[in-house]
Motif scaffolding. Structure first.
Motif, PDB file in Angstrom:
ATOM      1  N   ARG A 134      -8.423   0.769  -5.262  1.00 38.36           N
ATOM      2  CA  ARG A 134      -7.761  -0.400  -4.673  1.00 38.36           C
ATOM      3  C   ARG A 134      -6.508   0.098  -3.963  1.00 38.36           C
ATOM      4  O   ARG A 134      -5.815   0.999  -4.442  1.00 38.36           O
ATOM      5  N   THR A 135      -6.217  -0.451  -2.818  1.00 38.94           N
ATOM      6  CA  THR A 135      -5.044  -0.045  -2.058  1.00 38.94           C
ATOM      7  C   THR A 135      -4.414  -1.244  -1.376  1.00 38.94           C
ATOM      8  O   THR A 135      -5.108  -2.179  -0.956  1.00 38.94           O
ATOM      9  N   CYS A 136      -3.115  -1.191  -1.270  1.00 38.30           N
ATOM     10  CA  CYS A 136      -2.354  -2.195  -0.540  1.00 38.30           C
ATOM     11  C   CYS A 136      -1.848  -1.528   0.735  1.00 38.30           C
ATOM     12  O   CYS A 136      -1.050  -0.587   0.672  1.00 38.30           O
ATOM     13  N   ILE A 137      -2.333  -1.983   1.873  1.00 37.62           N
ATOM     14  CA  ILE A 137      -1.941  -1.427   3.163  1.00 37.62           C
ATOM     15  C   ILE A 137      -0.906  -2.351   3.790  1.00 37.62           C
ATOM     16  O   ILE A 137      -1.215  -3.503   4.133  1.00 37.62           O
ATOM     17  N   GLN A 138       0.308  -1.863   3.933  1.00 38.78           N
ATOM     18  CA  GLN A 138       1.378  -2.666   4.499  1.00 38.78           C
ATOM     19  C   GLN A 138       1.190  -2.822   6.010  1.00 38.78           C
ATOM     20  O   GLN A 138       0.490  -2.035   6.656  1.00 38.78           O
ATOM     21  N   TRP A 141      -3.517  -5.267   4.793  1.00 35.98           N
ATOM     22  CA  TRP A 141      -4.422  -5.973   3.888  1.00 35.98           C
ATOM     23  C   TRP A 141      -4.484  -5.288   2.536  1.00 35.98           C
ATOM     24  O   TRP A 141      -4.069  -4.140   2.381  1.00 35.98           O
ATOM     25  N   ASP A 142      -4.942  -6.018   1.538  1.00 33.00           N
ATOM     26  CA  ASP A 142      -5.221  -5.475   0.209  1.00 33.00           C
ATOM     27  C   ASP A 142      -6.726  -5.336   0.080  1.00 33.00           C
ATOM     28  O   ASP A 142      -7.463  -6.281   0.401  1.00 33.00           O
ATOM     29  N   GLU A 143      -7.167  -4.175  -0.384  1.00 34.88           N
ATOM     30  CA  GLU A 143      -8.605  -3.938  -0.498  1.00 34.88           C
ATOM     31  C   GLU A 143      -8.954  -3.358  -1.861  1.00 34.88           C
ATOM     32  O   GLU A 143      -8.204  -2.574  -2.433  1.00 34.88           O
ATOM     33  N   HIS A 144     -10.081  -3.778  -2.381  1.00 33.29           N
ATOM     34  CA  HIS A 144     -10.721  -3.166  -3.546  1.00 33.29           C
ATOM     35  C   HIS A 144     -12.065  -2.637  -3.055  1.00 33.29           C
ATOM     36  O   HIS A 144     -12.716  -3.284  -2.233  1.00 33.29           O
ATOM     37  N   TRP A 145     -12.484  -1.482  -3.547  1.00 29.06           N
ATOM     38  CA  TRP A 145     -13.780  -0.977  -3.095  1.00 29.06           C
ATOM     39  C   TRP A 145     -14.479  -0.213  -4.207  1.00 29.06           C
ATOM     40  O   TRP A 145     -13.865   0.285  -5.149  1.00 29.06           O
ATOM     41  N   VAL A 146     -15.788  -0.148  -4.056  1.00 28.36           N
ATOM     42  CA  VAL A 146     -16.602   0.690  -4.924  1.00 28.36           C
ATOM     43  C   VAL A 146     -17.686   1.324  -4.063  1.00 28.36           C
ATOM     44  O   VAL A 146     -18.304   0.670  -3.222  1.00 28.36           O
ATOM     45  N   GLY A 147     -17.859   2.646  -4.224  1.00 27.92           N
ATOM     46  CA  GLY A 147     -18.911   3.376  -3.523  1.00 27.92           C
ATOM     47  C   GLY A 147     -20.040   3.677  -4.486  1.00 27.92           C
ATOM     48  O   GLY A 147     -19.794   4.076  -5.629  1.00 27.92           O
ATOM     49  N   PHE A 205      -4.831   2.882  -6.490  1.00 36.08           N
ATOM     50  CA  PHE A 205      -5.598   3.797  -7.347  1.00 36.08           C
ATOM     51  C   PHE A 205      -6.923   4.094  -6.667  1.00 36.08           C
ATOM     52  O   PHE A 205      -7.517   3.226  -6.028  1.00 36.08           O
ATOM     53  N   PHE A 206      -7.395   5.337  -6.775  1.00 38.32           N
ATOM     54  CA  PHE A 206      -8.759   5.653  -6.372  1.00 38.32           C
ATOM     55  C   PHE A 206      -9.226   6.878  -7.142  1.00 38.32           C
ATOM     56  O   PHE A 206      -8.422   7.698  -7.584  1.00 38.32           O
TER      57      PHE A 206
END
Length: 294
Positions: free
Chosen positions: A26-30, A103-109, A4-5
């Motif tokens: 948040r994204t899951c990068i395979q 990797w799995d990442e969560h982010w906020v700008g 989701f973003f």
């Protein structure tokens, strides 16, 4: 994890709050997948060989896998799961997951004067853009809360999510500070020292005496204490006395000289001098203002 973003419009009213959320996701990068993924918004897209510069801060939490990060102020380094990456406005940077792990990442700008001040104060530093906090449920919950609250953009959501983001940054800083090179024995010394200073707040006590009571060398003790608390032992002890003085000064029946005497300052003149340095008012001025407000 469901990807989701969302990128958000920001009003002048939002900006006046001092901190605004510009995007989150948040994204899951395979493993071996393209990064950033192909439908990543163009204004935030980048290629590894061309680097990238943003006009915002970002706080990225890697919860699974590993990768690398590099910026204008920081040489290339490995990013492990449990790491927080801080991106800074106008700072050239690049990062990517390891092709073998993804990797799995969560982010906020985000942007705002509050963050600018944290940089000026040294709490956020482009030279130290990565912090290791491990897997932290509180941090993950805050990311998820931000994401859930930006979905519908309900009235008043910006102060809510910006407050969550500031809380998130505070936790990251606190966890990294507590875990940075501090053994259980060191932590025990710090906690015992705090108790000694508090129990001797009205006595003629000194940091040197605290080190002696703790059976440690003063130079080592001073360095450890300041590294952990941000204050030297002497400044910490003085600050405790000043806070106690404020409490006593709110009682009109206690003369200012008696406050100085009770807290074992060298003289009432020295007490007044130190109090004004720390508070910005002399004891009499502080008392007048607080009696009026009460």
């Amino acid at each position: 994890m469901i990807n989701f973003f969302k990128y958000l419009p920001v009003s002048q009213e939002d900006e006046s709050w001092g901190l605004t959320i510009l995007n989150a996701g948040r994204t899951c990068i395979q493993a071996s997948a393209d990064y950033p993924f192909k439908n990543h918004p163009g204004h935030h897209q980048f290629k590894w060989d061309k680097w990238r510069i943003l006009q915002e801060y970002q706080v990225i939490y890697i919860t699974n896998g590993q990768g690398v990060f590099e910026s204008e102020s920081c040489e290339q380094m490995t990013v492990a799961a449990g790491s927080i990456i801080f991106l800074f406005p106008n700072e050239r940077h690049r990062y990517r997951p390891d092709e073998n792990t993804g990797w799995d990442e969560h982010w906020v700008g985000l942007n705002g004067k509050i963050l600018d001040q944290l940089v000026v104060s040294g709490y956020l530093n482009p030279k130290v853009p990565c912090l290791y906090i491990g897997f932290n449920d509180s941090v993950l919950d805050l990311y998820n809360s931000i994401i859930e609250n930006i979905r519908d953009e309900r009235p008043g959501y910006q102060p809510l999510v910006s407050g969550a983001a500031l809380h998130l940054i505070g936790i990251c800083y606190s966890v990294s500070k507590q875990s940075f090179g501090l053994t259980k024995e060191d932590e025990l010394v710090i906690n015992k020292a705090r108790l000694l200073f508090r129990s001797n707040i009205c006595n003629a006590y000194s940091p040197e005496q605290a080190a002696e009571d703790l059976n440690v060398g003063y130079s080592w003790f001073r360095k450890l204490f300041k590294k952990h608390t941000g204050l030297s032992p002497g400044q910490y002890y003085i600050q405790l006395k000043i806070e106690k003085a404020k409490e006593l000064l709110r009682n009109e029946s206690i003369p200012v000289k008696s406050v100085s005497f009770e807290l074992n300052f060298q003289s009432s003149f020295y007490f007044s001098k130190i109090f004004k340095e720390k508070v910005g008012l002399n004891p009499t001025e502080f008392r007048k203002i607080n009696l009026i407000s009460n």
